[in-house]
Scaffold this motif. Structure first.
Motif, short mmCIF file in Angstrom:
data_model
loop_
_atom_site.label_atom_id
_atom_site.label_comp_id
_atom_site.label_asym_id
_atom_site.label_seq_id
_atom_site.Cartn_x
_atom_site.Cartn_y
_atom_site.Cartn_z
N VAL A 378 0.84 -1.19 0.00
CA VAL A 378 0.00 0.00 0.00
C VAL A 378 0.88 1.24 0.00
O VAL A 378 1.61 1.52 0.96
N ASP A 379 0.81 2.01 -1.09
CA ASP A 379 1.61 3.22 -1.22
C ASP A 379 0.97 4.38 -0.47
O ASP A 379 -0.25 4.53 -0.45
N PHE A 380 1.82 5.24 0.13
CA PHE A 380 1.34 6.49 0.71
C PHE A 380 2.32 7.60 0.37
O PHE A 380 3.53 7.40 0.30
N MET A 381 1.78 8.79 0.13
CA MET A 381 2.55 9.89 -0.42
C MET A 381 3.12 10.80 0.66
O MET A 381 2.42 11.16 1.61
N ILE A 382 4.40 11.18 0.50
CA ILE A 382 5.07 12.04 1.49
C ILE A 382 5.78 13.23 0.84
O ILE A 382 6.35 14.06 1.51
N GLY A 383 5.75 13.31 -0.49
CA GLY A 383 6.47 14.35 -1.20
C GLY A 383 5.73 15.67 -1.21
O GLY A 383 4.51 15.72 -1.27
N ALA A 384 6.48 16.78 -1.15
CA ALA A 384 5.91 18.12 -1.21
C ALA A 384 7.04 19.09 -1.54
O ALA A 384 8.21 18.70 -1.63
N GLY A 385 6.69 20.35 -1.70
CA GLY A 385 7.69 21.35 -2.06
C GLY A 385 8.72 21.63 -1.00
O GLY A 385 9.74 22.27 -1.27
N GLU A 386 8.50 21.16 0.24
CA GLU A 386 9.45 21.40 1.33
C GLU A 386 10.37 20.21 1.59
O GLU A 386 11.19 20.24 2.51
#
Length: 408
Positions: A378-386
């Protein structure tokens, strides 16, 4: 909404690029009844490409929801063994698999989480061989997506249903490059760029990655024999295929017991028709020791308790914040799309081919190499501009990988 030419091009992408169907090969299509026009087009394109046989494995989302809501609890463990046996037999004989998703992110909203977990677990056990063949890269498989009104209303709540559905389809077309003049050739160029990135990462042989962002401070060790991959894979017969369309990621497997610190999600996780959001996972020696969520915490806990490996990571993936999919500015609330607009991790099983010769190793040997095993992935997203990420080599050299969400 769907122009016949668009469905034909999309079907051609899935058959020629997705599974790269070979003359005389069989194809299995797994889809819900909401995807009938697309399924028929894929069947047509597959036979035109030389398929020997095309089998469609139908399901019905509403029937599945009704069963999970109202069936006697003791019957929730029932699985159609004959159906599963036929599917696995076809794959073991070399059939390719195309799954056509028709997402309804809130389909199971209100259904008891324990009932969902029961069905998920028993299906995971029944399809364990299926996942071994697919995740081990032994057969070609790919995923396509058709928008639904339910999905469109969730993504674009301020629009009327018809306009929301049209806007969602336009967004999907950009994400899968269907709007390009020659989508197939555009995909080939894109895959070459991803392969250049994986070559650079593999040359550096990083020992661990260090993540820093608001709500995130995480150290992720990598197995010594790890391999970065991106774009596509080669199946057991050496045929190149694209599992995910879209794909913007390069990925590998973390060391099972080498994850420490905490990480916060950046986009909602939609799992089994329910939403988990605003969550933080704390890791110690690879395992989640604390999990908190603003939305869907019970479901998150159920997910982490699915089996012994569900609370460990199986994938680490790098995706720049500045990419065609991310620049759309759309939160799809669907993992296939959101994971390709954001760096992400996956709870659960690791892909065997993420270590050298992993596809030829037994489950026990893969565990010795540091790969996690589980019924789930199960993938979960952690990426962002910071988000900042450093790669640390075995001799301690620190090389910036990401700064401000993009490749450094």
């Amino acid at each position: 909404m769907f122009k016949p030419s668009e469905l034909t091009t999309y079907a051609t992408m899935l058959v020629q690029l997705g599974v790269n169907l070979q003359p005389g090969q069989s194809l299995v299509i797994r889809a819900s009844t909401d995807a009938v026009p697309m399924v028929r087009k894929v069947v047509e394109v597959a036979y035109q490409a030389g398929a020997s046989n095309v089998m469609v494995d139908w399901s019905d989302d509403e029937v599945n929801r009704i069963r999970m809501s109202h069936a006697p609890e003791e019957t929730l463990t029932w699985v159609s063994e004959g159906k599963v046996r036929d599917l696995i037999q076809l794959m073991e004989e070399g059939a390719a698999v195309i799954s056509i998703l028709t997402p309804k992110p809130e389909l199971l909203k209100g259904v008891d989480a324990s009932r969902i977990a029961t069905v998920t677990k028993v299906m995971g056990q029944a399809l364990q061989r299926y996942h071994e063949l697919a995740q081990g890269g032994k057969v070609s498989w790919s995923i396509g997506v058709i928008p639904t009104p339910e999905w469109a209303r969730l993504v674009f709540p301020d629009l009327e249903e018809e306009k929301a559905l049209a806007k969602l389809w336009e967004s999907i077309k950009v994400a899968i490059r269907l709007n390009e003049q020659d989508p197939v050739e555009n995909w080939r160029d894109h895959v070459r760029q991803l392969e250049e990135r994986t070559s650079w990462l593999n040359d550096h042989r990083f020992a661990r990655l260090e993540y820093r962002a608001p709500g995130t401070n995480l150290s992720v060790e990598l197995p010594k024999a790890h391999r970065w991959l991106g774009g596509g894979l080669k199946n057991g017969q050496g045929v190149f295929f694209l599992p995910n369309i879209p794909t913007e990621e390069v990925f590998t497997a973390p060391l099972r017991e080498g994850v420490n610190g905490y990480v916060r999600n950046s986009k909602p996780l939609v799992y089994n028709g329910q939403v988990v959001d605003g969550f933080t996972l704390t890791f110690q020696n690879g395992q989640v020791v604390k999990a908190e969520a603003e939305t869907g915490e019970t479901l998150l806990q159920t997910l982490l308790e699915m089996d012994q490996g569900a609370s460990y990571l199986g994938e680490v993936a790098l995706v720049p914040n500045d990419s065609p999919l991310s620049n759309l500015g759309v939160i799809f609330q669907n993992t296939l799309f959101d994971e390709n607009a954001s760096c992400h991790f996956a709870l659960g099983s690791a892909y065997p081919f993420c270590v050298e010769d992993g596809a030829f190793l037994s489950k026990e040997e893969r565990l010795e190499k540091g790969l996690n095993a589980s019924l789930i992935h199960v993938d979960f997203m952690i990426g962002a501009g910071e988000l900042d990420i450093d790669g640390v080599t075995e001799d301690g050299q620190v090389i910036p990988l990401f700064r401000g969400g993009n490749w450094a």
